[in-house]
Enzyme design. Sequence first.
Site, PDB file in Angstrom:
ATOM      1  N   CYS A 180     -19.510   2.902   8.927  1.00 36.70           N
ATOM      2  CA  CYS A 180     -19.778   3.560  10.212  1.00 36.70           C
ATOM      3  C   CYS A 180     -21.079   3.139  10.874  1.00 36.70           C
ATOM      4  CB  CYS A 180     -19.765   5.078  10.030  1.00 36.70           C
ATOM      5  SG  CYS A 180     -18.137   5.744   9.609  1.00 36.70           S
TER       6      CYS A 180
ATOM      7  N   THR B  15     -12.459   5.191  15.564  1.00 37.64           N
ATOM      8  CA  THR B  15     -13.685   5.188  16.361  1.00 37.64           C
ATOM      9  C   THR B  15     -13.566   4.123  17.439  1.00 37.64           C
ATOM     10  OG1 THR B  15     -14.988   5.945  14.488  1.00 37.64           O
ATOM     11  CG2 THR B  15     -16.181   4.917  16.301  1.00 37.64           C
TER      12      THR B  15
ATOM     13  N   PHE C 135     -30.833  13.321   6.024  1.00 35.79           N
ATOM     14  CA  PHE C 135     -31.029  11.932   6.429  1.00 35.79           C
ATOM     15  C   PHE C 135     -32.506  11.578   6.560  1.00 35.79           C
ATOM     16  CE2 PHE C 135     -26.670  12.764   7.410  1.00 35.79           C
ATOM     17  CZ  PHE C 135     -26.025  11.567   7.138  1.00 35.79           C
TER      18      PHE C 135
ATOM     19  N   LYS D 146       0.831  -1.199   0.000  1.00 33.55           N
ATOM     20  CA  LYS D 146       0.000   0.000   0.000  1.00 33.55           C
ATOM     21  C   LYS D 146       0.873   1.258   0.000  1.00 33.55           C
ATOM     22  CE  LYS D 146      -3.738   0.118   2.600  1.00 33.55           C
ATOM     23  NZ  LYS D 146      -4.638   0.303   3.786  1.00 33.55           N
TER      24      LYS D 146
ATOM     25  N   LYS E 247     -23.323   3.668  -1.078  1.00 37.27           N
ATOM     26  CA  LYS E 247     -23.735   5.019  -1.458  1.00 37.27           C
ATOM     27  C   LYS E 247     -22.913   5.420  -2.677  1.00 37.27           C
ATOM     28  CE  LYS E 247     -22.136   8.577   0.816  1.00 37.27           C
ATOM     29  NZ  LYS E 247     -21.777   9.567   1.872  1.00 37.27           N
TER      30      LYS E 247
ATOM     31  N   THR F 286     -10.779  -0.509  13.550  1.00 34.28           N
ATOM     32  CA  THR F 286     -11.414  -1.056  14.770  1.00 34.28           C
ATOM     33  C   THR F 286     -12.560  -1.954  14.321  1.00 34.28           C
ATOM     34  OG1 THR F 286     -12.779   0.951  14.949  1.00 34.28           O
ATOM     35  CG2 THR F 286     -10.778   0.857  16.276  1.00 34.28           C
TER      36      THR F 286
ATOM     37  N   LYS G 231     -21.588  -0.618  12.149  1.00 36.42           N
ATOM     38  CA  LYS G 231     -20.621  -0.946  13.200  1.00 36.42           C
ATOM     39  C   LYS G 231     -20.832  -0.107  14.455  1.00 36.42           C
ATOM     40  CE  LYS G 231     -16.321   0.310  12.413  1.00 36.42           C
ATOM     41  NZ  LYS G 231     -15.935   1.273  13.466  1.00 36.42           N
TER      42      LYS G 231
ATOM     43  N   GLY H 202     -25.877   1.407   5.180  1.00 37.97           N
ATOM     44  CA  GLY H 202     -24.721   0.510   5.187  1.00 37.97           C
ATOM     45  C   GLY H 202     -23.465   1.321   5.406  1.00 37.97           C
TER      46      GLY H 202
ATOM     47  N   ARG I 229     -18.875  -2.211   2.261  1.00 39.49           N
ATOM     48  CA  ARG I 229     -19.142  -2.713   3.606  1.00 39.49           C
ATOM     49  C   ARG I 229     -20.606  -2.509   3.998  1.00 39.49           C
ATOM     50  NH1 ARG I 229     -14.037   0.047   6.541  1.00 39.49           N
ATOM     51  NH2 ARG I 229     -14.464   1.555   4.890  1.00 39.49           N
TER      52      ARG I 229
END
Length: 437
Positions: free
Chosen positions: A262, A121, A251, A35, A323, A86, A265, A259, A330
């Site tokens: 963030c 997070t 929203f 990477k 999106k 995380t 999870k 999905g 994810r």
Amino acid sequence: MKIAVMGTGYVGLVTGTCFAEFGFPVTCVDVDAKKIQILEKGISPIYEPGLEDLIRKNTKAGRLKFSTDIPSAIEKATVVFIAVGTPQAEDGQADLKYVFSAAEQIAEHMDAYTVVVTKSTVPVDTNKKLATFLKEKAPHKEFDVVSNPEFLREGSAIEDFMRPDRVVVGCRSQRAEEVMRELYRPLSLLETPIVFTDPASAEIIKYAANSFLATKITFINQVADLCEKCDANVHDVSKGMGLDSRIGSKFLQTGPGYGGSCFPKDTLAMSHTAREYGAPLTIVDSVIKANDDRKKHMVEKIVHACGGSVKNKKIAILGLTFKPDTDDMRDAPSLTIIPGLQKAGARIQAYDPVGRENAQLYLKDVDWYEDAYGTLKEADALVILTEWNEFKFLDLERIKGLMNSPLMIDLRNIYRLSDMKKSGFIYHSLGRPLLRV
């Protein structure tokens, strides 16, 4: 003031690049040598509009470097950001092994006063535990641990970092606060609010904000279901609600379920933490279940729109990522909807502008196409799963000529009912009346 960023994932890469754009010397480090080699060539391993240009600009200017030499980066830095993953553990809580692995490296290699900042997070009290951990590992070294949660939206992360609604900083030291004020001084011209609080409050702010936004999404999705039963229009309902300044319009757009990296999870982690502290958040628990049910219900909706069966039918799917303007798969609704349709006997042909490579890691037995119109050839139904801009202006007459039947199931409500009435399509959307030919 030199900055080191540990982790070159989504958060770490955006954070490091944007601080370099502010003018700070930044070194982003990672254990993944491949990477780092890609980044040194000016190529971003993730899709985020504008990010690759900023990487190249700041690398050329000498402000941004990428390295696998973690000790050297830590030794030279005044501020070290922990921006490692995380991932979600089996119990729903955040797995902190990478955070504490990074902290161990910091304890070993920091050689002067260092502000250790968690961008990852993390659950409440993690920063407190990190401070204890660092003190045990490096009892004679000077440092402060600061919580600085990120509020980046995939697809608009650069704008979110450069022009944020607010910056949240959790710390207990005046010295650390002064360093953080200097870091974010470039935002003072925009009069960006900087909320200084204690680390535990900063940690909860992150989880509470995401859980609340997930609740708004889930709420309007359920209202959309009610609208369909009552022959009402969820767009009008959302507008009428959103004009109330206490609620706001953001929203409140219905869809097939949230999905991404963030909301799924963070709602699970928030729920787990609340139960752990004996203060269960039953609203958040309901949101999690309702969102999971929502995605499964979308399969039923598509099957119903196809006459009650999709066996041996060709279903064209436009959009796979959770999106638009990201390649992130994810917890994308497509990961529930497509296998559900396949289990019901459907043949899937799909296209996404940038998500195909990642989608292929999760989805099997799919016929992949290079553009929207190729995907629609001989399809029995069109399902729009992601609201990419290029899907909003499709040539409907051309589509009708390609498909076996003019059936569209629009799970993002990207077309106006007035336009679809003229199109000759059987048009199913969310929370709005069904249009038949």
